[in-house]
Scaffold this motif. Structure first.
Motif, PDB file in Angstrom:
ATOM      1  N   ILE A 144      -0.892   4.531  -1.400  1.00 56.25           N
ATOM      2  CA  ILE A 144      -2.215   4.362  -0.802  1.00 56.25           C
ATOM      3  C   ILE A 144      -2.048   4.577   0.696  1.00 56.25           C
ATOM      4  CG2 ILE A 144      -4.128   2.773  -0.407  1.00 56.25           C
ATOM      5  CD1 ILE A 144      -3.297   1.313  -2.983  1.00 56.25           C
ATOM      6  N   THR A 176     -11.305   8.498  -5.667  1.00 54.74           N
ATOM      7  CA  THR A 176     -10.029   8.206  -5.011  1.00 54.74           C
ATOM      8  C   THR A 176      -9.957   6.737  -4.624  1.00 54.74           C
ATOM      9  OG1 THR A 176      -9.802  10.465  -4.167  1.00 54.74           O
ATOM     10  CG2 THR A 176      -8.564   8.749  -3.027  1.00 54.74           C
ATOM     11  N   ALA A 197      -6.199   2.728   3.863  1.00 59.14           N
ATOM     12  CA  ALA A 197      -6.421   1.317   3.520  1.00 59.14           C
ATOM     13  C   ALA A 197      -6.303   0.449   4.756  1.00 59.14           C
ATOM     14  CB  ALA A 197      -5.408   0.875   2.470  1.00 59.14           C
ATOM     15  N   PHE A 199       0.835  -1.196   0.000  1.00 57.41           N
ATOM     16  CA  PHE A 199       0.000   0.000   0.000  1.00 57.41           C
ATOM     17  C   PHE A 199       0.877   1.256   0.000  1.00 57.41           C
ATOM     18  CE2 PHE A 199      -3.612  -2.362   2.437  1.00 57.41           C
ATOM     19  CZ  PHE A 199      -4.069  -2.915   1.250  1.00 57.41           C
ATOM     20  N   HIS A 223      -7.284   3.852  -5.958  1.00 55.58           N
ATOM     21  CA  HIS A 223      -6.466   2.980  -5.106  1.00 55.58           C
ATOM     22  C   HIS A 223      -6.621   1.520  -5.542  1.00 55.58           C
ATOM     23  CE1 HIS A 223      -5.601   6.389  -2.731  1.00 55.58           C
ATOM     24  NE2 HIS A 223      -6.455   6.226  -1.745  1.00 55.58           N
TER      25      HIS A 223
END
Length: 390
Positions: free
Chosen positions: A111, A240, A271, A106, A244
């Motif tokens: 992210i 958004t 996340a 991530f 991701h």
């Protein structure tokens, strides 16, 4: 006729088999238990996922393999992939099985995630607590799901002294420390989120990508209680989230359906985790979308064109945990749909779900109110009703 092999025989495999029947597909399910509920609808091969003889038998009888839960051993998926196509790929499965590897990916993809730390010893835990602070959550890196393998470090209000923090650290280490060497541990900052959201998305063999509308979720004791779609969020926030999910799918060369679970805090998305499979928060798509997550997962792994992910009005899924309530109040609703997984009742077990669908938020809120009142489940439906009326 194409035969799809599914590693894991739970309710997700069961719903995949049901979705694949109109496509003319056959299925073979492999599970460690002869009582796996998918075996009520598809041939069931009972065997250990690490038994190469059983895996060889499985591979010889199928044309493509997928799985219905993320704790299937990644090495078994790799072994199978040398003999038959496996989707999603074993590398994606391996990343999703390790919370640390997942969080690091991530970060690499920009992210946002809550602060976290790898924990291999009690000294690591103390150092991470000094940096991250409390409240926070100590988790196993592997094998945890639905709130299992977790310990929240949260001193009593007004008791955040060093001694109090050490006491909860002692408790956390006693609970999970013995598993550190076997499955690894990770400490994550607790997020005082405003909302829990998920992107249920799919990527085809050809790289095509699509998502269902953003879903809002509510959990009780770490287990999903209700999901509402489409979530009522700012369109920019939804875009958004979709971005991701797309970056994640492309980085993993993912094929199939997956879910990206997100916290929304102060207008920012963080996340939480990746689920490399069809997902509980996407069950509403069976009746609430033009094409369900289950059908589109099968289309993706077979290299077929994806079906439209357009939502049909508004939908709310209610999870049934432990035992099934009376289906009559749900089935009395014009948009009420019932799913019994064919499992025996057991505390904490997912045994079924219901989906209520309506053309307007107002109509869905009213149906949820009637159903919640009739079932005595007012607290379960209340957050979704509030979101629909907000």
């Amino acid at each position: 006729m194409t035969t799809v092999g599914i590693l894991g025989g739970g309710q997700l495999a069961r719903m995949l088999a049901l979705a694949g029947a109109p496509l003319g597909l056959r299925f073979l399910v492999m599970d460690t238990s002869a009582e796996a509920c998918a075996g009520q609808f598809a041939p069931l091969l009972v065997g250990d996922y690490r038994d190469e003889a059983a895996l060889a038998d499985f591979a010889a009888r199928v044309d493509v393999v997928t799985f219905d839960f993320e704790n299937v051993p990644a090495e078994s998926a790799r072994w199978l992939s040398a003999r038959v196509p496996v989707f999603p790929n074993p590398g994606a499965l391996g990343v999703a099985q390790d919370r640390l590897a997942e969080k690091m990916l991530f970060r690499e993809l920009a992210i946002p995630v809550p602060p976290f730390a790898d924990i291999a010893s009690r000294e690591d835990l103390d150092a991470a607590l000094a940096r991250i602070g409390t409240p926070c959550i100590l988790k196993t890196r592997r094998l945890g799901y639905d709130g299992k393998g977790q310990f929240r470090l949260k001193p009593a209000p007004g008791a955040g002294t060093p001694a109090a923090v050490q006491r909860v650290a002692d408790q956390a280490w006693a609970a999970l420390g013995p598993q550190a060497e076997r499955v690894g541990l990770i400490l994550e900052a607790f997020v005082p989120f405003d909302r829990e959201l998920s992107v249920v998305a799919m990527r085809g063999r050809d790289g095509s990508f699509d998502t269902w509308p953003l879903t809002e979720n509510w959990h009780v004791d770490g287990v999903l209680s209700a999901s509402l779609a489409p979530a009522r969020v700012d369109p920019a926030l939804a875009e958004t989230a979709y971005g991701h999910a797309r970056r994640l799918a492309e980085a993993l060369d993912y094929v199939g359906v997956f879910a990206l679970e997100l916290f929304c805090h102060g207008g920012e998305l963080l996340a939480n985790e990746l689920a490399p499979r069809v997902h509980n928060s996407g069950h509403w798509t069976i009746e609430g979308a033009e094409t369900s997550q289950f059908e589109n997962h099968l289309r993706a792994v077979l290299g077929l064109a994806a079906g439209a992910t357009t939502v049909r009005g508004h939908a709310c899924m209610l999870n049934w945990i432990g035992e099934l309530p009376d289906p009559a109040p749900v089935l009395a609703e014009a948009g009420g749909h019932w799913h019994d997984y064919g499992k025996s009742p057991r505390a904490g077990r997912k045994v079924g779900h219901a989906t209520l669908r309506a053309d307007t938020p107002e109509a869905l809120a009213a149906a949820l109110q009637r159903g919640g009142d009739a079932l005595g489940r007012q607290s379960q439906v209340a957050p979704a009703i509030a979101a629909l009326r907000g």
